[in-house]
Design a protein around this motif. Sequence first.
Motif, PDB file in Angstrom:
ATOM      1  N   SER A  49       0.833  -1.208   0.000  1.00  0.00           N
ATOM      2  CA  SER A  49       0.000   0.000   0.000  1.00  0.00           C
ATOM      3  C   SER A  49       0.864   1.254   0.000  1.00  0.00           C
ATOM      4  O   SER A  49       0.574   2.229  -0.701  1.00  0.00           O
ATOM      5  CB  SER A  49      -0.929  -0.009   1.217  1.00  0.00           C
ATOM      6  N   HIS A  50       1.930   1.223   0.818  1.00  0.00           N
ATOM      7  CA  HIS A  50       2.827   2.378   0.887  1.00  0.00           C
ATOM      8  C   HIS A  50       3.512   2.614  -0.448  1.00  0.00           C
ATOM      9  O   HIS A  50       3.688   3.765  -0.880  1.00  0.00           O
ATOM     10  CB  HIS A  50       3.866   2.141   1.983  1.00  0.00           C
ATOM     11  N   ARG A  51       3.900   1.529  -1.119  1.00  0.00           N
ATOM     12  CA  ARG A  51       4.560   1.658  -2.412  1.00  0.00           C
ATOM     13  C   ARG A  51       3.618   2.274  -3.452  1.00  0.00           C
ATOM     14  O   ARG A  51       4.024   3.138  -4.247  1.00  0.00           O
ATOM     15  CB  ARG A  51       5.045   0.295  -2.889  1.00  0.00           C
ATOM     16  N   LYS A  52       2.356   1.840  -3.419  1.00  0.00           N
ATOM     17  CA  LYS A  52       1.392   2.387  -4.371  1.00  0.00           C
ATOM     18  C   LYS A  52       1.199   3.890  -4.160  1.00  0.00           C
ATOM     19  O   LYS A  52       1.210   4.667  -5.112  1.00  0.00           O
ATOM     20  CB  LYS A  52       0.057   1.669  -4.228  1.00  0.00           C
ATOM     21  N   SER A  53       1.015   4.289  -2.893  1.00  0.00           N
ATOM     22  CA  SER A  53       0.804   5.716  -2.618  1.00  0.00           C
ATOM     23  C   SER A  53       2.050   6.527  -2.954  1.00  0.00           C
ATOM     24  O   SER A  53       1.960   7.637  -3.496  1.00  0.00           O
ATOM     25  CB  SER A  53       0.420   5.922  -1.144  1.00  0.00           C
ATOM     26  N   SER A  54       3.229   5.952  -2.659  1.00  0.00           N
ATOM     27  CA  SER A  54       4.473   6.664  -2.957  1.00  0.00           C
ATOM     28  C   SER A  54       4.696   6.766  -4.464  1.00  0.00           C
ATOM     29  O   SER A  54       5.159   7.794  -4.963  1.00  0.00           O
ATOM     30  CB  SER A  54       5.661   5.958  -2.303  1.00  0.00           C
ATOM     31  N   ASP A  55       4.355   5.690  -5.191  1.00  0.00           N
ATOM     32  CA  ASP A  55       4.515   5.725  -6.643  1.00  0.00           C
ATOM     33  C   ASP A  55       3.636   6.799  -7.267  1.00  0.00           C
ATOM     34  O   ASP A  55       4.072   7.547  -8.159  1.00  0.00           O
ATOM     35  CB  ASP A  55       4.170   4.357  -7.248  1.00  0.00           C
ATOM     36  N   VAL A  56       2.391   6.878  -6.786  1.00  0.00           N
ATOM     37  CA  VAL A  56       1.463   7.865  -7.355  1.00  0.00           C
ATOM     38  C   VAL A  56       1.923   9.281  -7.036  1.00  0.00           C
ATOM     39  O   VAL A  56       2.054  10.133  -7.925  1.00  0.00           O
ATOM     40  CB  VAL A  56       0.034   7.620  -6.834  1.00  0.00           C
ATOM     41  N   SER A  57       2.187   9.544  -5.736  1.00  0.00           N
ATOM     42  CA  SER A  57       2.568  10.903  -5.352  1.00  0.00           C
ATOM     43  C   SER A  57       3.931  11.276  -5.925  1.00  0.00           C
ATOM     44  O   SER A  57       4.136  12.408  -6.383  1.00  0.00           O
ATOM     45  CB  SER A  57       2.586  11.030  -3.824  1.00  0.00           C
ATOM     46  N   GLY A  58       4.878  10.322  -5.927  1.00  0.00           N
ATOM     47  CA  GLY A  58       6.193  10.619  -6.490  1.00  0.00           C
ATOM     48  C   GLY A  58       6.141  10.853  -7.989  1.00  0.00           C
ATOM     49  O   GLY A  58       6.802  11.762  -8.516  1.00  0.00           O
ATOM     50  N   GLY A  59       5.338  10.038  -8.687  1.00  0.00           N
ATOM     51  CA  GLY A  59       5.215  10.222 -10.128  1.00  0.00           C
ATOM     52  C   GLY A  59       4.580  11.545 -10.492  1.00  0.00           C
ATOM     53  O   GLY A  59       5.047  12.261 -11.395  1.00  0.00           O
ATOM     54  N   LEU A  60       3.529  11.909  -9.764  1.00  0.00           N
ATOM     55  CA  LEU A  60       2.878  13.185 -10.045  1.00  0.00           C
ATOM     56  C   LEU A  60       3.789  14.358  -9.679  1.00  0.00           C
ATOM     57  O   LEU A  60       3.776  15.391 -10.341  1.00  0.00           O
ATOM     58  CB  LEU A  60       1.561  13.274  -9.276  1.00  0.00           C
ATOM     59  N   ALA A  90       7.113  14.339  -9.844  1.00  0.00           N
ATOM     60  CA  ALA A  90       8.108  14.455 -10.912  1.00  0.00           C
ATOM     61  C   ALA A  90       7.500  15.064 -12.170  1.00  0.00           C
ATOM     62  O   ALA A  90       8.129  15.890 -12.856  1.00  0.00           O
ATOM     63  CB  ALA A  90       8.683  13.067 -11.223  1.00  0.00           C
ATOM     64  N   LEU A  91       6.254  14.671 -12.467  1.00  0.00           N
ATOM     65  CA  LEU A  91       5.581  15.226 -13.643  1.00  0.00           C
ATOM     66  C   LEU A  91       5.351  16.724 -13.495  1.00  0.00           C
ATOM     67  O   LEU A  91       5.550  17.493 -14.452  1.00  0.00           O
ATOM     68  CB  LEU A  91       4.251  14.500 -13.852  1.00  0.00           C
ATOM     69  N   SER A  92       4.952  17.143 -12.286  1.00  0.00           N
ATOM     70  CA  SER A  92       4.711  18.580 -12.067  1.00  0.00           C
ATOM     71  C   SER A  92       6.008  19.378 -12.203  1.00  0.00           C
ATOM     72  O   SER A  92       6.018  20.491 -12.753  1.00  0.00           O
ATOM     73  CB  SER A  92       4.099  18.807 -10.688  1.00  0.00           C
ATOM     74  N   LYS A  93       7.124  18.815 -11.729  1.00  0.00           N
ATOM     75  CA  LYS A  93       8.407  19.493 -11.847  1.00  0.00           C
ATOM     76  C   LYS A  93       8.807  19.664 -13.310  1.00  0.00           C
ATOM     77  O   LYS A  93       9.251  20.744 -13.743  1.00  0.00           O
ATOM     78  CB  LYS A  93       9.471  18.705 -11.088  1.00  0.00           C
ATOM     79  N   SER A  94       8.633  18.578 -14.076  1.00  0.00           N
ATOM     80  CA  SER A  94       8.972  18.649 -15.503  1.00  0.00           C
ATOM     81  C   SER A  94       8.073  19.640 -16.237  1.00  0.00           C
ATOM     82  O   SER A  94       8.536  20.404 -17.094  1.00  0.00           O
ATOM     83  CB  SER A  94       8.848  17.260 -16.134  1.00  0.00           C
ATOM     84  N   LEU A  95       6.781  19.627 -15.904  1.00  0.00           N
ATOM     85  CA  LEU A  95       5.853  20.554 -16.543  1.00  0.00           C
ATOM     86  C   LEU A  95       6.221  22.000 -16.240  1.00  0.00           C
ATOM     87  O   LEU A  95       6.160  22.869 -17.121  1.00  0.00           O
ATOM     88  CB  LEU A  95       4.425  20.260 -16.089  1.00  0.00           C
ATOM     89  N   ARG A  96       6.590  22.249 -14.963  1.00  0.00           N
ATOM     90  CA  ARG A  96       6.939  23.632 -14.599  1.00  0.00           C
ATOM     91  C   ARG A  96       8.171  24.094 -15.377  1.00  0.00           C
ATOM     92  O   ARG A  96       8.227  25.239 -15.860  1.00  0.00           O
ATOM     93  CB  ARG A  96       7.194  23.737 -13.097  1.00  0.00           C
ATOM     94  N   MET A  97       9.168  23.226 -15.509  1.00  0.00           N
ATOM     95  CA  MET A  97      10.363  23.595 -16.284  1.00  0.00           C
ATOM     96  C   MET A  97      10.021  23.784 -17.759  1.00  0.00           C
ATOM     97  O   MET A  97      10.525  24.700 -18.430  1.00  0.00           O
ATOM     98  CB  MET A  97      11.432  22.518 -16.121  1.00  0.00           C
ATOM     99  N   MET A  98       9.121  22.927 -18.260  1.00  0.00           N
ATOM    100  CA  MET A  98       8.710  23.042 -19.655  1.00  0.00           C
ATOM    101  C   MET A  98       7.961  24.358 -19.875  1.00  0.00           C
ATOM    102  O   MET A  98       8.176  25.049 -20.888  1.00  0.00           O
ATOM    103  CB  MET A  98       7.819  21.850 -20.019  1.00  0.00           C
TER     104      MET A  98
END
Length: 594
Positions: free
Chosen positions: A236-247, A249-257
Amino acid sequence: MQQRPAAPGSPKSELAAALAACRSALIASGAFSAVSNVLMLTGSIFMLEIYDRVLPSRSVPTLIGLCVIAAFLFGMLAIIDIIRSRIMVRIGASLDEALSGRVYETLVKIPLRAGNRSDGLQPLRDLDNVRSFLSGSGPIAFFDLPWLPIYIAICFVFFHFWIGMAALFGAILLITLTVLTEVWTKKPMMDASQAALARNGLAEISIRNAEAISAMGMLGRIAARWAEANRRYMSSHRKSSDVSGGLGALSKSLRMMIQSGVLAVGAWLVINQQASAGIIIAGSILSARALAPVDLAIANWKGFQAARQSWERLNRLLSMFPAQKDVLPLQAPKASLAVENVAAAPPGVQKVIVQDVSFVLRAGNGLGIIGPSASGKSSLARLIVGLWQPVRGHVRLDGAALDQWNPEALGKHVGYLPQNVELLAGTVAQNISRFEREPSPEAIISAAKTAGVHDLIVKLPEGYDTDVGEQGSALSAGQAQRIALARALYGDPFLVVLDEPNSNLDYEGDEALARAVMSVRKRGGIAVIVAHRPSALEAVDLILVMGGGRMQHPVGPKDQVLAKVLQRPAAQAQPQAAPAAPQPLQVVPGRAPA
């Protein structure tokens, strides 16, 4: 003044009230956030001035002047951010100070009112989660979020329409990502929280039963169960971490873009002579600053989710155990104990296991409660001292029901020795005095002598200052039980309830117990003894026979009741009449839970 439970339906929870008490600090933090966000414009304006004023004029004095002003403003920004951060840390500390005592009180009350929890320390962890979130960068991101439209408006008004549109498009993308973060992480976080409760609960149970687990070779099997619970938690912890971590990282890339996109838009405007060169850099910096709070909020969303779940659990817990209101103090009891047609069920269980029990004891009485195992004896003892709440009926001291007393005030008039004796980490004297801040040495020694344990204590390595260890581990079972008896007698309480007080005592201890019970009766107190061994009943004058959770015989003189019990057919009762025989009194065998 004493306390009475607060009325339900309070318009504001205790957590909200504690946070509202920090209103001025929150307003100050918001004000500092406003100043901080204004100062954040320094970089954009500085770059705009460099490109549009310094470079065309090639003026070194202008460059130096701008550098001095920018350095001063950046220094002020650092100071304000430090102050804002410290304010938030103190808000978290203030919330903890206001609620930590209440949370600890409910922590102790949970097993008495709501049954066992899978993780008894979860309320403390919940309070830590809320405090940590308030003290971190999460709330600062939310303070900065309202400035996002202001920054975008500046891009439209002072830079260029297309610069503003690029920043607005980026804001819409990141806000959408924030909403998705909320939706996609909520369930995994809840699953991880439940799995953590189960895993930690199993670990606590294993620690409490370490001796039995090790001695009977159960370690491997229990370890396998814990490993399975841990796997569920980690999944369960891995799933929540994967979702929050992935989002994140995506937000960081979007902001730089988006920042690069604003640069490209600025360059296109300069090429078409619709804007100056300074707008390229200034617009990029400002748009990045406008989107930074959204990015920071996404990065802190996992902590926000955990804090919100903790907040909700704490609210439910504190509403179950409302704070006490002031009530009129009652006089010290000195006349009677009345049990009026009581019925009770264990905390968190619906099945009634004690019912229709009624009797009255007067000052100087000593009552022995006997019966087979699982007949409800210990449950009745818990009712008498107020640990359990009756399903119906009342327990009264001098006519006042126990729920009319503040627990702290009632505790001064009650001595209780539970069946499972546990001393708290501290000295012998501290345990006997119930950890009073300024106990009377005379009262400590008096209680020890009444319990017949004074001579034993003074032979310990440091006498009354001997540390008993965690749960009394430095003492033998008999020593711990006799010190716990002295604790029950400390302060000469009116009501003394002893549950299997001689289970670990030798002949000398039995004699000391009898003298202690008789001393309670002689000074006008009431003693109630739950017993299997007949030697514990030597100093009582009344007997109550329990069986199947009910009274099997009305309370009556000891000799008369025991004589009637002994006359029953062997198939119904097998009491042991000889006091010297250390056998349990067996009365009406039954299977009712205790």
